[in-house]
Design a protein around this motif. Structure first.
Motif, PDB file in Angstrom:
ATOM      1  N   ILE B 443     -49.645  14.113 -94.090  1.00 43.90           N
ATOM      2  CA  ILE B 443     -50.089  15.863 -93.072  1.00 43.90           C
ATOM      3  C   ILE B 443     -49.284  15.827 -92.319  1.00 43.90           C
ATOM      4  N   GLY B 444     -48.788  14.741 -91.360  1.00 43.02           N
ATOM      5  CA  GLY B 444     -47.300  15.539 -90.865  1.00 43.02           C
ATOM      6  C   GLY B 444     -46.422  15.591 -91.657  1.00 43.02           C
ATOM      7  N   VAL B 445     -46.149  14.767 -92.487  1.00 44.02           N
ATOM      8  CA  VAL B 445     -44.815  14.831 -93.307  1.00 44.02           C
ATOM      9  C   VAL B 445     -44.559  16.555 -94.392  1.00 44.02           C
ATOM     10  N   LEU B 446     -46.134  17.023 -94.339  1.00 45.68           N
ATOM     11  CA  LEU B 446     -45.835  18.083 -95.277  1.00 45.68           C
ATOM     12  C   LEU B 446     -46.170  19.259 -94.504  1.00 45.68           C
ATOM     13  N   LEU B 447     -46.994  19.551 -93.175  1.00 43.67           N
ATOM     14  CA  LEU B 447     -47.005  20.827 -92.753  1.00 43.67           C
ATOM     15  C   LEU B 447     -46.144  20.768 -91.866  1.00 43.67           C
ATOM     16  N   GLY B 448     -45.421  19.121 -91.307  1.00 40.22           N
ATOM     17  CA  GLY B 448     -44.502  19.456 -89.640  1.00 40.22           C
ATOM     18  C   GLY B 448     -43.879  20.306 -89.297  1.00 40.22           C
ATOM     19  N   PRO B 449     -42.522  20.386 -91.021  1.00 37.83           N
ATOM     20  CA  PRO B 449     -41.115  21.300 -90.823  1.00 37.83           C
ATOM     21  C   PRO B 449     -42.537  22.985 -91.067  1.00 37.83           C
ATOM     22  N   LEU B 450     -43.401  23.128 -91.791  1.00 40.73           N
ATOM     23  CA  LEU B 450     -43.774  24.324 -91.926  1.00 40.73           C
ATOM     24  C   LEU B 450     -44.120  24.639 -90.479  1.00 40.73           C
ATOM     25  N   PHE B 451     -45.182  23.915 -89.841  1.00 41.20           N
ATOM     26  CA  PHE B 451     -45.476  24.322 -88.575  1.00 41.20           C
ATOM     27  C   PHE B 451     -44.277  24.847 -87.464  1.00 41.20           C
ATOM     28  N   GLU B 452     -43.060  23.956 -87.912  1.00 43.38           N
ATOM     29  CA  GLU B 452     -42.200  23.884 -86.431  1.00 43.38           C
ATOM     30  C   GLU B 452     -41.088  25.135 -87.386  1.00 43.38           C
ATOM     31  N   GLN B 453     -40.961  25.767 -88.103  1.00 39.78           N
ATOM     32  CA  GLN B 453     -40.994  26.466 -88.775  1.00 39.78           C
ATOM     33  C   GLN B 453     -41.268  28.073 -88.018  1.00 39.78           C
ATOM     34  N   TYR B 454     -42.784  28.208 -88.295  1.00 40.79           N
ATOM     35  CA  TYR B 454     -42.900  28.840 -87.699  1.00 40.79           C
ATOM     36  C   TYR B 454     -43.157  29.909 -86.082  1.00 40.79           C
TER      37      TYR B 454
END
Lengths: 337, 513
Positions: B443-454
């Motif tokens: 979940i960290g690998v998957l959602l981390g970049p999206l979370f950081e971006q927003y």
């Protein structure tokens, strides 16, 4: 009999060996002849952006005409990432410099990337941009529901408080235009990169950002272009209507800022094979006279036809050089440090 | 705009005139979806010359059928061999593969097929009925609202790590750390790439998922004879049609989870760039939250599988909404469709619905027809495909490992990605053997970049002021709902612990993930 047979075998051997050597010599010569007949194989093209975008559509339309003129087909590989750096690094590190490997990039944006990220290749030592295709003038635009009706209003507001401007990415000529305008007028722009044209458009349409900064060629229904960064004219006036030139409005001297998609090749190969390089240049320039190319551009709507114009090597290289200089000038604001 | 049921009916019937192209497209879509690493996007790009010369309505029928079917097909390897072909199917593995290990592969495949079809049909009908409204909804969601939606997904780390919270959070933060690799979203400066240009775009998702789930699982599988824990029991469950009917029964029984999670998928799909990865995890977290038996999630819960699959297919309808309504593709596959539409001189945006309503709505009606075709094509297959659990692991594991190589390579064509899969395979194996939660890493690998971006975008908009995160009314409502969800989760956990403490039969406490 055994001796005779052995003798015959030796003679046979020499005959066969002789024939083989002769055939190899003839074949070799023929092979050299083919090699001299450039191009001898399918072109491999690296496109440093994603499939489905403007570079995809533009390169496809161009190739459909060019392949008949140059007599070879083209295979494209899309290698997006890091504002084009991934595609460029792949091109210079993993592709042979044999004239059959080309690059189709956005000169302006990717030269800004070059100046800011300092990748392993060298400009202008390693690359020739030899055929620019389109002009996407950079400017400031708003959604149809925006309270801003002119670029003067935007700057006036930005002189009192920061105005948020969505850009597709920071290393972009549109960002440089905004920074130059801010420098000249004292306006404060809060420039927010959205990582691509689509999210940028959505941010402007939904009011998250007050304006959009960057290319004006992409059509967005209801959007209004308030001004463009061009010293001479708005080249898309025929399709997008009259738009004021920002320099004329504010009396500034901001350089013309636009994106141009261009074909490029390894410079060392081009310098070592001037005749073959000329084939590339001449056949690519001839595409602009092909009615099929115009038809495909108009039909696909990938860019307005009035923005399509041929730029030769010297014009493309001059544009690239000016982008490197501008990016260096505004480097501190375009990078983290 | 279309008005009147007669017009809708005419378009619905007209969509079946494309049945000759929809059927092969569905078969193709299921096949490419079932091969991990391949996707509808790659397939449509390869077939672009073909679709460009077709009549536009036929071409769109073909493309949406491939797109929908590939989403369903990708669930098959996720369920059978724990190998998600896309980020959107990582959540499918959680309960899908757990069911396979229990010998319930046929039931899991039937649930996947039925939930995909039903979720897809439901959201397609919603899209047809409320297209103008939905297109505006996409514009209402701002970056700060997306930050909260991402937090909803990330909270799943804490939810699934209840057995050992510390280890779960360490695993989750490790995953988030991995997600930071690549160029930053504001300045484009490479971070932690160690000079590898293949990492500039971040850790490649498909190889990382394949490594964490499939390769590490294959290593564990060597210790067993078959995938199913009891091959005898599995043999009984995959023979006959019982599993298929049970799967359908489960979906019908839990229809509200199916409807709710597919609606979540539709809404998230409308937001350009969000996609199935976040939708499936948010939907999974929601299904777990409202479940009467949250402890069964990750242990082969039909509800968990329904949530993951129906939300995935809800996204497919959602991504087409912004494409048609404002001319902005909601995802990469929609971008390929945009190329074909523009090539045919079709102007995308609000005028499409007045100038060419038959094309705009026809796309969704073709989607409807494709889902109906899928029911008859896919459900009967569950019985036969499900028998994979009976193949001895000495045969299956080498096959899985070979497939991981192909799948890692297929997406970007970089040999480097094979090594990424292997490295993540070792990380996954170590996690499994030491009790760290693999799914939390994922979940960290998957959602981390999206979370950081927003998050970075929001902070940039707020010029560094954290108050921006609480500046939107939609966002504030979502924050409130998030707080409520967490409180509900805490209360249910407390209640469950009390029951377990007082009750004679304590539930299995081994970490299911």
């Amino acid at each position: 009999m055994p001796d005779e047979a052995a003798f015959m075998n030796r003679r046979g051997f020499f005959k066969i060996a002789g024939s083989f050597v002769a055939a190899s010599a003839i074949g070799g010569a023929a092979g050299q002849g083919i090699a001299a007949n450039y191009p001898s194989r399918t072109f491999d093209v690296i496109v440093p952006t994603r499939e489905g975008g403007g570079a995809d559509g533009l390169s496809r339309a161009f190739i459909n005409s060019w392949k008949d003129k140059i007599g070879q087909n083209f295979e494209r590989q899309f290698s997006p990432g890091a504002a084009g750096q991934v595609g460029y690094e792949l091109y210079f590190k993993q592709r042979e410099m044999d004239g059959s490997n080309l690059l189709f990039g956005n000169v302006s944006a990717e030269m800004i990337m070059y100046a800011l990220q300092k990748p392993d290749f060298r400009f202008p030592e390693d690359i020739y941009y030899f055929c620019g295709i389109d002009t996407d003038p950079c400017g400031i635009w708003v959604s149809g529901e925006s309270p801003f009706t002119s670029v003067e209003e935007v700057v006036e507001t930005a002189m009192k408080r920061p105005v948020s401007v969505a850009v597709s990415r920071l290393p972009h000529p549109g960002t440089i235009g905004l920074l130059a305008l801010a420098e000249a007028t004292g306006a404060q722009f809060n420039i927010v990169p959205y990582g691509g044209g689509n999210p940028q458009v959505v941010a402007v349409l939904n009011g998250e950002a007050e304006c959009g900064g960057g290319g004006t060629a992409g059509y967005i229904e209801g959007a209004r272009i308030l001004g463009v960064f061009d010293r001479e004219e708005f080249v898309l006036a025929e399709t997008r209507g009259d738009v004021p030139l920002i320099n004329e409005v504010f009396g500034t001297d901001i350089p013309s800022l636009y994106s141009t998609r261009s074909w490029a090749v390894h410079r060392s190969w081009a310098d070592a094979n001037p005749d073959d390089y000329k084939v590339l240049q001449d056949t690519s320039a001839a595409v602009f006279d092909d009615p099929r190319f115009k038809e495909e551009i108009v039909q696909s709507g990938v860019t307005p036809w009035d923005g399509v114009r041929f730029r030769d090597q010297s014009t493309c290289m001059a544009l690239a050089q000016s982008m490197v200089e501008l990016a260096t000038k505004y480097g501190d604001q375009l990078t983290a440090g | 705009m279309l008005s009147g049921w007669e017009n809708y009916g005419t378009l619905f019937i007209a969509s079946f005139t494309h049945l000759w192209i929809i059927v092969p497209a569905v078969v193709l879509g299921i096949l490419v979806g079932a091969i991990p690493g391949f996707s509808a996007q790659n397939t449509l790009l390869i077939l672009l010359p073909l679709t460009l010369v077709m009549d536009i309505d036929t071409s769109m029928a073909f493309m949406v059928s491939v797109y929908c079917a590939s989403h369903m097909g990708a669930g098959i390897p996720a369920i059978l061999i724990n190998m998600p072909g896309t980020g959107g199917h990582a959540a499918t593995c959680l309960d899908g593969f757990a069911m396979t290990k229990q010998g319930r592969s046929q039931e899991a495949l039937a649930i996947s097929a039925f939930a995909s079809v039903a979720g897809g049909l439901f959201t397609t009908i919603l899209a047809i009925a409320f297209l103008p409204l939905l297109s505006r909804m996409g514009l209402y969601l701002h970056s700060v609202d997306m930050v909260v939606i991402m937090v909803f997904g990330l909270c799943l780390i804490a939810m699934i790590a209840t057995d050992d919270l510390v280890k779960g959070l360490i695993a989750g933060f490790f995953g988030l750390l991995m997600g930071v690799v690549g160029t930053d979203f504001i300045y484009g400066t490479p971070r932690a790439t160690f000079g590898f240009i293949e990492l500039y775009e971040g850790v490649p998702l498909v190889p990382a998922l394949i490594g964490l789930l499939a390769i590490s699982e294959a290593m564990v599988m060597f210790e067993r004879e078959t995938i199913a824990l009891s091959s005898q029991e599995a043999r009984q469950k995959v023979s006959g049609w019982t599993g298929t009917f049970e799967g359908i029964r489960q979906c019908i029984r839990q229809w509200w989870i199916l409807a709710w999670t597919s609606f979540i998928g539709l809404l998230i799909g409308i937001v350009p760039g969000a996609g199935a990865s976040i939708a499936s995890f948010v939907a999974y977290a929601q299904a777990r939250l409202f479940s009467a038996d949250p402890q069964s999630f990750g242990r082969g819960s039909p509800a968990g599988l329904i949530a993951a699959e129906s939300s995935n297919n809800g996204v497919t309808s959602g991504t087409l909404v912004p494409l048609l309504a404002i001319g902005v593709p909601g995802g990469t596959t929609a971008a390929v469709m945009a190329v074909v539409l523009q090539y045919n001189g079709i102007l995308l945006g609000p005028r499409l619905f007045t100038d060419r309503p038959e094309t705009a709505y026809g796309i969704f009606f073709s989607m409807l027809a494709a889902y109906i075709v899928m029911v008859f094509l896919v459900l009967p297959l569950a019985r036969y495909v499900g028998t994979i659990v009976l193949i001895p692991t000495r045969v299956l594991v080498p096959l899985i490992l070979s497939l991981t190589v192909v799948a890692s390579l297929a997406n970007r064509g970089y040999v480097f990605d094979i090594y990424v899969a292997l490295v993540f395979g070792v990380i996954g194996y170590i996690c499994r053997r030491t009790g760290y939660n693999v799914i939390a890493v994922l979940i960290g690998v998957l959602l981390g970049p999206l979370f950081e971006q927003y998050l970075l975008r929001s902070l940039r908009l707020g010029q560094g002021d954290l108050q921006i995160l609480f500046s939107s009314s939609i966002g504030n409502t979502l924050w409130g709902l998030l707080a409520l969800s967490l409180a509900l989760q805490w209360w249910k956990g407390r209640k469950m612990r009390r029951v377990l403490r007082d009750g004679p039969a304590a539930k299995e406490t081994i970490n299911p993930y």
